[in-house]
Design a protein around this motif. Structure first.
Motif, PDB file in Angstrom:
ATOM      1  N   ILE C 116       0.836  -1.114  -0.072  1.00  0.00           N
ATOM      2  CA  ILE C 116       0.002  -0.042  -0.100  1.00  0.00           C
ATOM      3  C   ILE C 116       0.807   1.216   0.101  1.00  0.00           C
ATOM      4  CG2 ILE C 116      -2.073  -0.855   1.190  1.00  0.00           C
ATOM      5  CD1 ILE C 116      -1.036  -0.222   3.750  1.00  0.00           C
ATOM      6  N   VAL C 117       0.566   2.162  -0.768  1.00  0.00           N
ATOM      7  CA  VAL C 117       1.170   3.468  -0.801  1.00  0.00           C
ATOM      8  C   VAL C 117       0.303   4.738   0.048  1.00  0.00           C
ATOM      9  CG1 VAL C 117       2.629   5.069  -2.117  1.00  0.00           C
ATOM     10  CG2 VAL C 117       2.404   2.658  -2.804  1.00  0.00           C
ATOM     11  N   LEU C 118       1.090   5.367   0.747  1.00  0.00           N
ATOM     12  CA  LEU C 118       0.357   6.494   1.357  1.00  0.00           C
ATOM     13  C   LEU C 118       1.387   7.756   0.767  1.00  0.00           C
ATOM     14  CD1 LEU C 118      -0.485   4.432   3.490  1.00  0.00           C
ATOM     15  CD2 LEU C 118      -0.002   5.787   5.214  1.00  0.00           C
ATOM     16  N   ASP C 119       0.446   8.841   0.114  1.00  0.00           N
ATOM     17  CA  ASP C 119       0.871  10.023  -0.240  1.00  0.00           C
ATOM     18  C   ASP C 119       0.690  11.291   0.822  1.00  0.00           C
ATOM     19  OD1 ASP C 119      -1.601  10.891  -0.745  1.00  0.00           O
ATOM     20  OD2 ASP C 119      -1.546  10.977  -2.896  1.00  0.00           O
ATOM     21  N   HIS C 120       0.332  10.722   2.074  1.00  0.00           N
ATOM     22  CA  HIS C 120      -0.096  11.725   2.929  1.00  0.00           C
ATOM     23  C   HIS C 120      -0.822  12.660   2.726  1.00  0.00           C
ATOM     24  CE1 HIS C 120       2.668   9.045   5.147  1.00  0.00           C
ATOM     25  NE2 HIS C 120       3.437   8.890   4.219  1.00  0.00           N
ATOM     26  N   GLN C 121      -1.897  12.653   2.152  1.00  0.00           N
ATOM     27  CA  GLN C 121      -2.871  13.705   1.945  1.00  0.00           C
ATOM     28  C   GLN C 121      -3.838  13.804   3.350  1.00  0.00           C
ATOM     29  OE1 GLN C 121      -4.375  14.770  -1.690  1.00  0.00           O
ATOM     30  NE2 GLN C 121      -3.310  13.308  -2.892  1.00  0.00           N
ATOM     31  N   PRO C 122      -4.595  14.777   3.515  1.00  0.00           N
ATOM     32  CA  PRO C 122      -5.252  14.749   4.679  1.00  0.00           C
ATOM     33  C   PRO C 122      -6.126  13.573   4.865  1.00  0.00           C
ATOM     34  CG  PRO C 122      -5.880  16.663   3.295  1.00  0.00           C
ATOM     35  CD  PRO C 122      -4.963  16.047   2.579  1.00  0.00           C
ATOM     36  N   ASP C 123      -6.363  12.529   4.189  1.00  0.00           N
ATOM     37  CA  ASP C 123      -7.263  11.492   4.596  1.00  0.00           C
ATOM     38  C   ASP C 123      -6.288  10.484   5.143  1.00  0.00           C
ATOM     39  OD1 ASP C 123      -5.787  10.889   2.266  1.00  0.00           O
ATOM     40  OD2 ASP C 123      -7.716   9.742   1.597  1.00  0.00           O
ATOM     41  N   GLN C 124      -4.674  10.960   5.163  1.00  0.00           N
ATOM     42  CA  GLN C 124      -3.659   9.810   5.428  1.00  0.00           C
ATOM     43  C   GLN C 124      -2.732  10.457   6.722  1.00  0.00           C
ATOM     44  OE1 GLN C 124      -1.978   8.632   1.730  1.00  0.00           O
ATOM     45  NE2 GLN C 124      -3.933   9.289   0.934  1.00  0.00           N
ATOM     46  N   GLY C 125      -2.848  11.782   6.505  1.00  0.00           N
ATOM     47  CA  GLY C 125      -1.885  12.608   7.709  1.00  0.00           C
ATOM     48  C   GLY C 125      -0.457  12.552   7.568  1.00  0.00           C
ATOM     49  N   ARG C 126       0.170  13.255   8.368  1.00  0.00           N
ATOM     50  CA  ARG C 126       1.384  13.323   8.255  1.00  0.00           C
ATOM     51  C   ARG C 126       2.291  12.171   8.387  1.00  0.00           C
ATOM     52  NH1 ARG C 126       3.605  15.844  12.857  1.00  0.00           N
ATOM     53  NH2 ARG C 126       2.216  15.042  14.099  1.00  0.00           N
ATOM     54  N   ARG C 127       3.300  11.990   8.044  1.00  0.00           N
ATOM     55  CA  ARG C 127       4.094  10.577   8.094  1.00  0.00           C
ATOM     56  C   ARG C 127       4.190   9.939   9.409  1.00  0.00           C
ATOM     57  NH1 ARG C 127       9.323  12.514   4.422  1.00  0.00           N
ATOM     58  NH2 ARG C 127       8.451  14.357   4.792  1.00  0.00           N
ATOM     59  N   ALA C 128       4.573  10.944  10.443  1.00  0.00           N
ATOM     60  CA  ALA C 128       4.741  10.728  11.698  1.00  0.00           C
ATOM     61  C   ALA C 128       3.697   9.755  12.235  1.00  0.00           C
ATOM     62  CB  ALA C 128       5.099  11.653  12.493  1.00  0.00           C
ATOM     63  N   ILE C 129       2.464  10.054  12.048  1.00  0.00           N
ATOM     64  CA  ILE C 129       1.236   9.497  12.757  1.00  0.00           C
ATOM     65  C   ILE C 129       1.174   7.994  12.181  1.00  0.00           C
ATOM     66  CG2 ILE C 129       0.265  11.598  12.950  1.00  0.00           C
ATOM     67  CD1 ILE C 129      -2.105  10.613  10.831  1.00  0.00           C
ATOM     68  N   SER C 130       1.286   7.605  11.047  1.00  0.00           N
ATOM     69  CA  SER C 130       1.200   6.222  10.728  1.00  0.00           C
ATOM     70  C   SER C 130       2.577   5.326  10.783  1.00  0.00           C
ATOM     71  CB  SER C 130       1.024   6.042   9.125  1.00  0.00           C
ATOM     72  OG  SER C 130       1.722   7.169   8.493  1.00  0.00           O
ATOM     73  N   LEU C 131       3.705   5.851  11.749  1.00  0.00           N
ATOM     74  CA  LEU C 131       4.806   5.399  11.842  1.00  0.00           C
ATOM     75  C   LEU C 131       5.015   5.063  13.491  1.00  0.00           C
ATOM     76  CD1 LEU C 131       7.822   4.616  11.357  1.00  0.00           C
ATOM     77  CD2 LEU C 131       8.329   7.066  11.646  1.00  0.00           C
ATOM     78  N   VAL C 132       4.642   5.963  14.252  1.00  0.00           N
ATOM     79  CA  VAL C 132       5.181   5.874  15.743  1.00  0.00           C
ATOM     80  C   VAL C 132       4.134   4.964  16.405  1.00  0.00           C
ATOM     81  CG1 VAL C 132       5.594   6.985  17.944  1.00  0.00           C
ATOM     82  CG2 VAL C 132       5.989   8.131  15.692  1.00  0.00           C
TER      83      VAL C 132
END
Lengths: 262, 498, 195
Positions: C116-132
């Motif tokens: 799956i690829v995230l491009d971090h638009q507002p429905d996916q959010g900043r990179r940090a939130i899907s990482l920590v």
């Protein structure tokens, strides 16, 4: 078709029976093979050690010796690979245009024995008889530089009486590698030890391959271990017949062992 | 803290001899390389047009290299447009100085690092340490190497030479010195060891202000850098700190965004043996409100233009550091990576090091010979680097560098003699007669017999000892093929061996 | 001369007699694999990620069920109400570290590789939130699934930061033995929405 045998320097000096076997085999198949007396070496020992300038006169000797033949047959994957892939590099380095042109003539006409039998003569059953348990090691240059593929196995499978067993990790290098065997003798021996172990695991009586230089290395290890496995060139098995077998007490004893007849 | 150093390593044959005697190393390597070879073979077999994919990958990299100046200028412009600052470094010293200066400018005494071959190559950790800045390796294997004051021995898995018991011991002994200690009940199970690494590094990720990375690819037309990884330590470093400094070799450039396609299909399958690695991050400069707000890219030469000028060796710069060539190399499998004396071991190291540095020192000059030329490396290389041909060409470079020597090496004398004999068949025939006489002596007095009955030399003195130390040598036959052909008229009247 | 000028000059000098024109063969396409969504699910599961399939109407319930009692963070425009969830407004890394789970959408799913690829638009959010956070619940719409890597590359905007995710965080650094869960989320739960 004018066919020349390039016996190779190693076979000429150390394993003449391989050359004799090629002659017997090809004659049996109706090929009038010639041995151009001016031949020496393909130049690979110099090229692979980095002595490209020194290889120039050797390559020149090669192309002069084999000029005019329709096919050059050699019982060595390594030497065929050298003629097909390295001669052009040497010629280019020499800056000698005539040499480059001569190489362009001889290179594509040079065949490793199994290629010549299967591709040029179109045979896989050469009428051989060899009632022994045998395992086959595909040498690196046959396998990867030339891409002989399954040709040697197909030739061996057609030999009557043979029991052919698979060699584990067959495609891994035996560790010979020309001057590598001396310059990096420890690593070479470590590789050879594993190859020898795999050969012993097959329970074969004979290890066969298309290059005597690799066989000299693996066979030297097997001999040192008193493993009771002998090495033979593919040509010698393919040249064997019921008649030649009946004259010997086993493979490669006597004439084929290169020593005096017993 | 810093790891060891490769400086002063002996030439390959000497280092290899020592490594070959290390039974633990041999066992660890044999297990690890076999595992990864099998994984790679399985996922490569899944791709029907793998050979075409390799051709495409080689083409993308070759095209980028052949017009490298143009692509570098484009890359620089794209990066600057995207808010990054671009630095250029001629060599390791300049690159390290740039990173140290940036770290100092932000007043930090530590940086977190994503695994990066370029920063290993330039010795960045040691350089930063000398400036009072601790560089924390966050890739698990790199951390094992760093904590163990060890050296990397593999491109993908730098601690491939360590097994679980050794890793547990290193964690127990060292983690507490540099941060959160390992738990008292640490076992040697990989999942437990990985959890200890997670806990240990998390505090470093959460507080880090500056991160240092490399890049797997740099896309010229979009200014995009790409980092391919597995653990998520890369994402941590690329995302959480305020400042990101990426050290990128100039050969990492590809021309366009769409060029990433063959590369991202080739790399994971060749490298970790997966259809895709767990995480790939791409970024183009600064993204307001997301990730580091200050982005630096250091474009590094450090010998790459030297390699680029080599017509045969240039192809080595296509390398995408997958390490497939290490995993199939029979030499690497037995000696391990340390014997190569470089962060780039194995077949690719045996050509890359001499191409980047030249062959004037003995250690580097020994590397092109650290191969049996079996060709397994070329067969698996995703960008079709013909490593055996480059090895031979680099051997020629070594030989040529000694052509002016006042006292030629014994090998050079022998090769000249062989070339002389091989240039005329009459000279060869004479030499064969002499060796036949030697064979006669051996047959009479030798005590070794090969299976099948042929006489052999058991142990020879002098240069022959290199062979006969572990291998019997067949005695030369009394009669060469050539002499037989003459005597029997090509076998027409052969009545047995003379 | 500056380092920049020196390096560019050295590059040009190295290539003086080299033609820049190289024919780059087109990368081959994977053959038609039939049901892309089924392949996508199979390949995501191969990484030991969890996949739940549901329709749009059941989505909120499925996500709530996956989260259970866990605390969670969501991007500003997830497009789904999740009771008790914190909406990211620039949370610090330490604040994110105290949250158990994250729910995001995705930009594209790749069937061949289970990515799956995230491009971090507002429905996916900043990179940090899907990482920590340790659990990543990623909602992928069946219409977002493409066949292979080149299809994804063509859809994605390189100007945006991208995160390609293939299963949970993993390492093979210890004896080449694959272990799921190092620094990134140790659990990846993909919720595939489709008919």
């Amino acid at each position: 078709m004018r066919v020349a045998l390039q016996v190779t320097c190693v076979n000429d000096a150390m394993f003449p029976d391989t050359g004799k076997a090629v002659v017997r085999l090809l004659r049996r198949l109706g090929v009038d093979v010639d041995f151009p007396r001016a031949q020496t070496c393909c130049g690979q020992p110099m090229v692979n050690t980095g002595y490209l300038d020194e290889a120039v006169p050797v390559v020149r000797t090669f192309v002069d010796a084999f000029a005019g033949y329709d096919a050059i047959v050699t019982p060595s994957g390594s030497c065929a690979g050298s003629a097909r892939h390295q001669h052009a590099i040497v010629a280019e380095r020499s800056g000698d245009r005539a040499l480059a042109a001569a190489v362009a003539e001889t290179a594509p006409k040079t065949y490793e024995l199994s290629e010549f039998l299967v591709d040029v003569l179109g045979v896989t059953d050469v009428g051989a008889y060899f009632p022994h348990r045998v395992t086959y090691h595909p040498t690196c240059h046959s396998l990867r530089m030339l891409g002989v593929g399954e040709r040697p196995q197909r030739l061996l499978e057609a030999v009557r009486g043979i029991t052919l067993v698979d060699l584990p990790e067959a495609t891994e290098c035996c560790g010979f590698g020309g001057t590598f065997a001396l310059k990096n003798a420890d690593t070479s021996v470590a590789m050879g030890a594993d190859k020898a172990r795999h050969v012993r695991d097959t329970g074969a009586e004979v290890l066969v391959a298309g290059d005597n230089s690799c066989l000299m290395h693996i066979g030297g290890m097997l001999s040192r271990q008193r493993a009771g496995v002998r090495v033979m060139h593919l040509a010698e098995i393919l040249a064997s017949t019921a008649e030649s077998e009946s004259h010997s007490s086993g493979p490669a004893v006597g004439e084929r062992a290169g020593g005096p007849a017993t | 803290m810093s790891g060891g150093t490769f400086v002063g390593m002996p030439a390959f044959p000497t280092a290899a001899r020592e490594a070959l005697g290390d039974t633990q190393l041999r066992s660890n390597l044999a297990h690890a390389t076999r595992t990864i070879r099998d994984k790679r073979a399985a996922v490569v077999a899944e791709v029907e047009d793998w050979e075409d994919l390799r051709l495409a990958g080689a083409g993308v990299k070759e095209a980028a290299l052949r017009d490298l100046a143009t692509h570098l200028e484009t890359l620089e412009a794209s990066l600057v447009r995207a808010g990054a600052t671009v630095h250029w470094a001629r060599d390791a010293e300049e690159a390290c100085a740039i990173v140290a200066r940036l770290a100092h400018a932000h007043g930090v005494d530590e940086v977190v690092k994503v695994k990066s071959m370029a920063t290993m190559e330039i010795g960045l950790n040691e350089a930063l340490e000398a400036e009072g800045i601790a560089a924390w390796e966050t890739d698990l294997a790199e951390m094992i190497v760093q904590l163990g004051d060890d050296l990397p021995s593999h491109i993908l898995v730098p601690a491939i030479h360590r097994n679980r018991a050794e890793i547990r011991e290193i964690f127990m002994r060292r983690m507490g010195d540099v941060g959160r200690p390992a738990p008292d009940d640490l076992t040697d199970e990989p999942v437990v060891l990985a959890a200890a690494a997670r806990a240990h590094l998390r505090e470093k990720f959460l507080r880090a202000k500056v991160a240092v990375s490399g890049a797997n690819f740099a896309v010229a037309d979009t200014g995009t850098l790409v980092v391919v990884e597995s653990e998520g330590n890369g994402r941590m470093c690329l995302t959480l700190p305020d400042v990101l400094i990426s050290v990128v070799g100039i050969e990492k450039v590809v021309a366009t965004w769409s060029d990433l396609d063959p590369m991202l299909r080739l790399l994971p399958r060749s490298s970790t043996g997966e259809r895709m690695n767990p995480y790939t991050s791409t970024w183009s400069g600064v993204t307001p409100g997301d990730g580091p707000q200050e982005v630096h890219v250091v474009l590094l030469d450090n010998g790459r233009t030297r390699a680029l000028a080599d017509d045969v060796g240039r192809q080595a710069l296509r390398c995408i550091r997958c390490s497939a060539c290490l995993n199939v190399c029979p030499v690497y499998e037995r000696t391990g990576g340390h014997a190569y004396g470089s962060v780039y071991p194995g077949p690719i190291g045996a050509i890359l090091n001499p191409l980047l540095r030249g062959v004037s020192d003995e250690q580097t000059a020994s590397l092109p010979y650290a191969s049996s030329l079996c060709g397994a490396c070329f067969e698996v290389c995703p960008v079709r680097i013909d490593i055996p041909s480059v090895l031979v060409d680099q051997r020629a470079a070594v030989v040529d560098s000694h052509r002016g020597d006042r006292v030629p090496k014994a090998e050079a004398v022998a090769m000249k003699a062989a070339a002389w004999a091989f240039s005329d068949s009459r000279r060869l025939a004479w030499a064969e007669k002499a060796s036949g006489l030697g064979g006669r002596v051996l047959r009479r007095f030798g005590r070794t017999t090969l299976p099948g009955g042929r006489a052999a030399a058991g142990r020879l003195p002098g240069p022959g000892a290199g062979w006969t130390g572990a291998r019997d040598l067949p005695a030369p036959p009394e009669e060469s093929f050539r002499a037989w052909w003459d005597r029997t008229d090509g076998g027409q009247n052969d009545r047995g061996t003379r | 001369m500056s380092a920049r000028d020196d390096i560019l000059a050295a590059v040009r000098a190295a290539l003086t007699d080299v033609s820049p024109a190289v024919a780059v063969p087109e990368a081959p396409r994977a053959p038609d694999r039939g049901d892309l969504v089924a392949l996508f699910v199979e390949r995501v599961e191969d990484y030991r990620a969890v996949v739940t399939r549901c329709n749009e109407a059941d989505l909120a319930g499925v996500v709530a069920g996956v989260l259970g009692e866990r605390s969670s963070v969501v991007p500003p425009a997830l497009g789904l109400e999740i009771a008790g969830s914190v909406v990211d407004d620039g949370l610090s890394a330490a604040e994110l570290d105290a949250i158990d789970a994250v729910v995001t959408r995705a930009r594209v799913g790749i069937a061949e590789t289970g990515t799956i690829v995230l491009d971090h638009q507002p429905d996916q959010g900043r990179r940090a939130i899907s990482l920590v956070p340790d659990l990543h619940v990623c909602i992928v719409d069946a219409t977002q699934v493409v066949a292979d890597v080149p299809d994804a590359i063509a859809l994605l905007d390189p100007a945006r930061p991208l995160t390609w995710i293939s299963g949970p965080s993993a390492t093979s650094d210890i004896e080449l033995d694959r272990v799921e869960g190092v620094h990134g989320p140790r659990t990846l739960h993909v919720v595939l929405v489709g008919p």
